[in-house]
Enzyme design. Structure first.
Site, PDB file in Angstrom:
ATOM      1  N   GLY A  43       0.815  -1.301   0.165  1.00 55.92           N
ATOM      2  CA  GLY A  43      -0.030  -0.077   0.048  1.00 55.92           C
ATOM      3  C   GLY A  43       0.859   1.532   0.385  1.00 55.92           C
ATOM      4  O   GLY A  43       2.054   1.180  -0.431  1.00 55.92           O
ATOM      5  N   LEU A  44       0.143   2.098   0.348  1.00 51.64           N
ATOM      6  CA  LEU A  44       1.322   3.329   0.168  1.00 51.64           C
ATOM      7  C   LEU A  44       1.899   3.498   1.269  1.00 51.64           C
ATOM      8  O   LEU A  44       3.532   4.122   0.856  1.00 51.64           O
ATOM      9  CB  LEU A  44       0.118   4.844   0.856  1.00 51.64           C
ATOM     10  CG  LEU A  44      -1.214   5.305  -0.105  1.00 51.64           C
ATOM     11  CD1 LEU A  44      -1.440   6.385   0.365  1.00 51.64           C
ATOM     12  CD2 LEU A  44       0.003   6.727  -1.824  1.00 51.64           C
ATOM     13  N   GLY A  46       4.065   0.357   2.154  1.00 47.22           N
ATOM     14  CA  GLY A  46       5.252  -0.233   1.952  1.00 47.22           C
ATOM     15  C   GLY A  46       5.588   0.014   0.912  1.00 47.22           C
ATOM     16  O   GLY A  46       6.341  -0.112   0.389  1.00 47.22           O
ATOM     17  N   HIS A 267     -15.974   5.231  11.534  1.00 46.78           N
ATOM     18  CA  HIS A 267     -16.350   5.998  10.833  1.00 46.78           C
ATOM     19  C   HIS A 267     -17.762   6.708  10.251  1.00 46.78           C
ATOM     20  O   HIS A 267     -19.278   5.884  10.284  1.00 46.78           O
ATOM     21  CB  HIS A 267     -15.994   6.275   9.389  1.00 46.78           C
ATOM     22  CG  HIS A 267     -15.574   6.969   8.495  1.00 46.78           C
ATOM     23  ND1 HIS A 267     -16.959   7.201   7.449  1.00 46.78           N
ATOM     24  CD2 HIS A 267     -14.160   7.640   7.683  1.00 46.78           C
ATOM     25  CE1 HIS A 267     -16.120   8.973   7.288  1.00 46.78           C
ATOM     26  NE2 HIS A 267     -14.939   8.310   6.761  1.00 46.78           N
ATOM     27  N   ARG A 338     -14.837  12.586  13.771  1.00 46.70           N
ATOM     28  CA  ARG A 338     -14.924  11.427  13.201  1.00 46.70           C
ATOM     29  C   ARG A 338     -15.831  10.650  15.090  1.00 46.70           C
ATOM     30  O   ARG A 338     -16.901   9.987  14.542  1.00 46.70           O
ATOM     31  CB  ARG A 338     -13.793  10.114  12.385  1.00 46.70           C
ATOM     32  CG  ARG A 338     -13.692  10.525  11.690  1.00 46.70           C
ATOM     33  CD  ARG A 338     -13.435  10.311  10.776  1.00 46.70           C
ATOM     34  NE  ARG A 338     -12.667  10.129   9.355  1.00 46.70           N
ATOM     35  CZ  ARG A 338     -11.745   9.715   8.938  1.00 46.70           C
ATOM     36  NH1 ARG A 338     -11.190   8.744   9.077  1.00 46.70           N
ATOM     37  NH2 ARG A 338     -10.888  10.273   7.234  1.00 46.70           N
ATOM     38  N   HIS A 408     -13.965   1.601  10.629  1.00 43.62           N
ATOM     39  CA  HIS A 408     -13.244   2.376   8.991  1.00 43.62           C
ATOM     40  C   HIS A 408     -11.438   1.545   9.355  1.00 43.62           C
ATOM     41  O   HIS A 408     -10.843   1.410   8.336  1.00 43.62           O
ATOM     42  CB  HIS A 408     -13.264   3.548   9.035  1.00 43.62           C
ATOM     43  CG  HIS A 408     -12.706   4.365   8.083  1.00 43.62           C
ATOM     44  ND1 HIS A 408     -13.184   4.076   7.161  1.00 43.62           N
ATOM     45  CD2 HIS A 408     -12.100   5.303   8.480  1.00 43.62           C
ATOM     46  CE1 HIS A 408     -11.945   4.706   6.046  1.00 43.62           C
ATOM     47  NE2 HIS A 408     -11.437   5.497   6.683  1.00 43.62           N
ATOM     48  N   GLU A 432      -0.719   2.254   8.792  1.00 44.70           N
ATOM     49  CA  GLU A 432      -1.712   1.518  10.054  1.00 44.70           C
ATOM     50  C   GLU A 432      -1.349   0.101  10.684  1.00 44.70           C
ATOM     51  O   GLU A 432      -1.534  -0.196  11.683  1.00 44.70           O
ATOM     52  CB  GLU A 432      -2.770   1.308   9.438  1.00 44.70           C
ATOM     53  CG  GLU A 432      -4.110   0.925   9.983  1.00 44.70           C
ATOM     54  CD  GLU A 432      -5.647   0.985   9.517  1.00 44.70           C
ATOM     55  OE1 GLU A 432      -6.607   0.554   9.595  1.00 44.70           O
ATOM     56  OE2 GLU A 432      -5.524   0.736   7.869  1.00 44.70           O
ATOM     57  N   LEU A 448      -3.490   8.473   5.050  1.00 39.98           N
ATOM     58  CA  LEU A 448      -2.761   8.958   3.726  1.00 39.98           C
ATOM     59  C   LEU A 448      -0.981   9.588   4.104  1.00 39.98           C
ATOM     60  O   LEU A 448      -0.050   9.507   3.719  1.00 39.98           O
ATOM     61  CB  LEU A 448      -2.937   9.633   2.518  1.00 39.98           C
ATOM     62  CG  LEU A 448      -4.413   8.509   2.331  1.00 39.98           C
ATOM     63  CD1 LEU A 448      -5.305   9.661   0.751  1.00 39.98           C
ATOM     64  CD2 LEU A 448      -4.622   7.716   2.057  1.00 39.98           C
TER      65      LEU A 448
END
Length: 645
Positions: A43-44, A46, A267, A338, A408, A432, A448
Site C-alpha cells: 500500500g502507500l 509499503g 467512521h 469522526r 473504518h 496503519e 495517507l
C-alpha cells in the site's frame, strides 16, 4: 522481560527530528548493497518505503498479497491528505496541525511522533506533485484545499474522491522504477504467515504463494511490516476483504508488543447496512461534510413516517429538521472529529429519530447545490454521487444520502519506538500497522499522510540507525533451524485447519465474531459487555478449532484456507481488543466506556491513571497476555478536555 524504550530524542520539540537526523548512524553506499531489507505490504506505506530504500541502494524484497500493488486497500481512500502548507492563508502551521492531531486523538499518542508527522507533511505534497499526482487545483493553477473534521483550517489536498488511488499510483510508479533498476524485487501473490527470529532479531519471513500453495523462506537483515489494520475483525467494515492482521499478529506471537488494540475508529459517513449477506460496507468520503449538512427529523412521528415510506425527506420542512451536529457543536458544526460525529448519530438513532431502517441519518447537500450550483458540487464529488446511486438506487443530487457509522480504521497496532522499530530488534512497522501517531481517534485525511511520511521520510533515516552495523552480518542461508522451525509451524497450522473437517464454514465464524465485536466492543462499551465479549470470543475460538470446515488442499489456490488463517487471527485479536477496552477505565476518542462520560455525553478521560500507551505481550496460547505501559509525557501541550463547541 520487555522494557519499552520510546527512544524519543531530548531537546525542543521542533528540533527533535532534525537533531536526530544530524546525529544518526549511516550506512555508506558500498555497504548498502550488502544489506537485504524485506518489506511486507505494498500500500502507500509499503510501496513508498520499498521505493525509497531501493533508491538509496539497499536490496529490497517487497511482498504483495495482491497481483499488483495497485490493488492495495490504500486505493479506497477518498477525501484527501493533510499537510500544513497554509496555502489558503487561514492560519495553519506545523504546530497547529500537530496540536489538532494530538487533540483529535484525545491526548493518547506520543507527542514527539505526532510533531514529526506534522513536520514532514509539507514535503509529502511536494514529492507527490513531482511524481505527477493530479491534485485538484484552483482556476489559477494553485493547489486547492478543503476542510476535514477536527480542524478549523483548510489543509486537505485532494484529487476529487480518488485521492488514495492517485497517491498510490504515484508510489507505484516510484516502486516500478526501482524494480526496473533491480534494487527492488517484487513478490506478488504472497502472504506472510510467520516471522523468523534468529538470536532475538528479525531475520526473515515465511510466505505462502497463494497461487501454487508453496511455502517459501526469505532472509532479510531487517523486516518492515506495512500490512495495514485489523478492522475486519468486526467482519463488516469499510476495509477490503483481503485486509487482515495476520502478519502483524504473527509478529505479536513472536514477541512484538501490540499497542492500544481497543482504539478502533468508527467512521460516521458510511452507507448503512442493507442486508444479511453483505461482506463489507462502503464509505462515503468525509469530504462530503464540507458541503453536506447532517440531520434527522425533529419529530418522532416524521421519522416513523419516513421509515414507513409515507414521507419523503424533502417534504420535511426546514424548521422540522434537527441539524444536531450544528446544534451541539456550533464552533465546528458538521466538521467535528469522526468519533464525536459517530456517537452523535448513534444517540439520535437510539432515541428513535433514525431514518431508513432506523439506523441511519441524512447527509444532505441540497443547500450547497442551491448556493453553488450542481455543476460545482459534481466537480467536487461526482464519483461519490455515482457510487452512492449505484449502491442505493437514489440520486444524492435530489434525495439526501443516508449514512450511519461503521468500522473504518484502527489506531492500535504494533508498538514501535521513535525509530518505528518494534520490541523485536530489526522488525519495523509503518503506516496503519503501527500505533504511533493517531492516539484514540484519527483525524480525517491523516492516514495517507502517515503512510507516506513513514515510507518516504521517516523509515529511510531510522532504519539506517539499526543497519549501521548489520551490513557486517553475512546473508543467512534459509536452511537454518529458525527458518525450518518457522516453516514447520506454518505447515502444521495449515494442515490442522484443513484436517478439522468440521460442519461450519469459515464465514459463519467470521460473522459471529463480527456480531460480538459490534454489539459489545463497538461504539458503546461497558464493563459487563466487555467481559461478556471476552467470554463469548474465547468460546467461539474453541468451537472454530473443533468445527470449522476448510475445503481444498494445501496446494494451489485455496481461498477458504486463506480466509481460515485470517479468521483464526481475528478471533485472537478480537479478544485482545476487548481485554484492552476492559482494562482502560476511561473514555477517550473511539474508546467510549458508557460508565465514563460527562453530563453532556462526551468522553470523560482519566488522565491521572490512563495517560499511557497499552503494550500487550504474548505469553502463549490460552494464556492471558502481559500488559506493559509506556507513560505519555506531554511537555509542550496542555492536556485538557476536548471542546468542539
Amino acid at each position: 522481560m520487555i522494557q519499552l524504550n520510546s527512544k524519543v530524542p531530548a531537546g525542543p520539540l521542533e528540533k527533535k527530528w532534525s537533531q536526530y537526523k544530524s546525529n544518526q548512524k549511516l550506512v555508506n553506499p558500498a555497504n548498502k548493497a550488502k544489506v537485504d531489507i524485506i518489506v511486507v505490504g505494498t500500500g502507500l506505506g509499503g510501496s513508498s518505503a520499498a521505493a525509497a530504500l531501493g533508491e538509496m541502494g539497499f536490496n529490497v524484497k517487497v511482498f504483495c498479497i495482491q497481483d499488483s500493488p495497485r490493488r492495495a486497500h490504500s486505493i479506497a481512500a477518498q477525501g484527501g491528505i493533510n499537510a500544513a502548507k497554509n496555502y489558503p492563508n487561514d492560519g495553519d502551521s506545523i504546530y497547529r496541525l500537530f496540536n489538532d492531531t494530538l487533540k483529535g486523538g484525545d491526548y493518547r499518542s506520543r507527542e514527539a511522533n505526532v510533531y514529526r508527522l506534522a513536520e514532514v507533511s509539507n514535503a509529502i505534497i511536494d514529492h507527490c506533485v513531482a511524481q505527477g499526482v493530479p491534485f485538484a487545483r484552483e482556476y489559477g493553477g494553485l493547489l486547492e484545499n478543503r476542510s476535514f473534521g477536527g480542524a478549523q483550517v483548510s489543509r486537505t489536498f485532494f484529487a476529487r474522491g480518488q485521492t488514495g488511488q492517485q497517491l498510490l499510483l504515484g508510489a507505484y510508479s516510484s516502486l516500478s522504477r526501482q524494480v526496473k533498476k533491480g534494487t527492488v524485487k517484487m513478490y506478488p501473490r504472497r502472504e506472510m504467515l510467520d516471522l523468523v527470529v534468529v538470536e532475538g532479531r528479525a531475520r526473515g519471513i515465511i510466505t505462502r504463494n497463494v497461487i501454487t500453495g508453496e511455502l517459501e523462506r526469505h532472509f532479510g537483515h531487517a523486516v518492515v511490516l506495512a500490512t495495514g489494520g485489523y478492522g475486519n475483525a468486526y467482519f463488516l467494515s469499510t476495509m477490503a476483504m483481503s485486509a487482515n492482521v495476520s502478519a502483524a499478529w504473527q509478529a505479536f506471537r513472536r514477541g512484538a508488543c501490540f499497542a492500544n488494540p481497543a482504539f478502533v475508529q468508527i467512521h460516521p459517513t458510511c452507507i448503512p447496512v442493507h442486508g444479511d449477506y453483505q461482506s463489507k460496507l462502503t464509505l462515503m468520503s468525509e469530504s462530503l461534510r464540507n458541503d453536506g449538512r447532517i440531520w434527522v427529523p425533529k419529530n418522532k412521528d416524521d421519522a416513523e413516517k419516513v421509515r414507513m415510506g409515507q414521507l419523503h425527506p424533502n417534504e420535511i420542512k426546514e424548521e422540522d429538521r434537527d441539524y444536531y451536529l450544528e446544534r451541539r457543536y456550533p464552533a465546528f458544526g458538521n466538521l467535528v472529529p469522526r468519533d464525536i460525529a459517530s456517537r452523535a448519530a448513534k444517540e439520535r438513532c437510539d432515541a428513535g429519530f433514525g431514518v431508513g431502517t432506523g439506523q441511519a441519518v441524512y447527509l444532505d447537500l441540497a443547500d450547497s447545490i442551491k448556493r453553488l450550483g450542481l455543476n460545482v458540487i459534481m466537480e467536487r464529488y461526482g464519483n461519490l454521487f455515482q457510487m452512492y446511486e449505484k449502491i442505493t438506487g437514489h440520486d444524492p443530487a435530489h434525495t439526501p444520502m443516508m449514512i450511519y457509522p461503521a468500522i473504518h480504521y484502527t489506531m492500535g497496532g504494533l508498538w514501535v519506538d521513535y525509530e518505528l522499530m518494534t520490541s523485536i530488534p530489526g522488525l519495523f512497522a509503518i503506516g496503519e500497522a503501527n500505533f504511533s501517531d493517531h492516539g484514540a481517534n484519527r483525524l480525517g485525511a491523516s492516514a495517507l499522510m502517515q503512510g507516506l511520511a513513514d515510507g518516504y521520510f521517516v523509515l529511510p533515516y531510522t532504519i539506517q540507525n539499526y543497519l549501521a552495523d548489520q551490513f557486517k552480518v553475512k546473508r543467512m542461508p534459509t536452511d537454518l533451524p529458525a527458518f525450518a522451525d518457522a516453516e514447520k509451524n506454518v505447515r502444521t497450522r495449515l494442515e490442522t485447519l484443513i484436517g478439522i473437517n468440521g460442519k461450519r464454514s469459515v464465514d459463519t465464524f467470521h460473522k459471529n465474531l463480527g456480531h460480538i465485536m459490534w454489539e459489545y466492543v463497538g461504539m458503546g462499551r461497558t464493563e459487563a459487555g466487555l467481559k461478556e465479549a471476552v467470554s463469548k470470543i474465547a468460546a467461539l475460538r474453541k468451537e472454530f478449532w473443533k468445527d470449522v470446515r476448510v475445503t481444498g488442499s494445501l496446494e494451489g489456490v485455496n481461498n477458504e484456507l486463506e480466509k481460515a488463517t485470517r479468521v483464526a487471527d481475528f478471533l485472537e485479536i478480537g479478544e485482545l481488543i476487548a481485554r484492552d477496552a476492559l482494562n482502560r477505565n476511561e473514555s477517550c476518542g473511539g474508546h467510549f466506556r458508557e460508565e465514563y462520560q460527562t453530563p453532556e455525553g462526551e468522553c470523560l478521560r482519566n488522565d491521572k491513571d490512563s495517560t499511557y500507551t497499552a503494550a500487550w505481550q504474548f505469553t502463549g496460547d490460552d494464556k492471558e497476555p502481559i500488559l506493559h505501559k509506556e507513560p505519555l509525557n506531554y511537555e509542550f501541550v496542555e492536556v485538557k478536555q476536548r471542546d468542539y463547541k
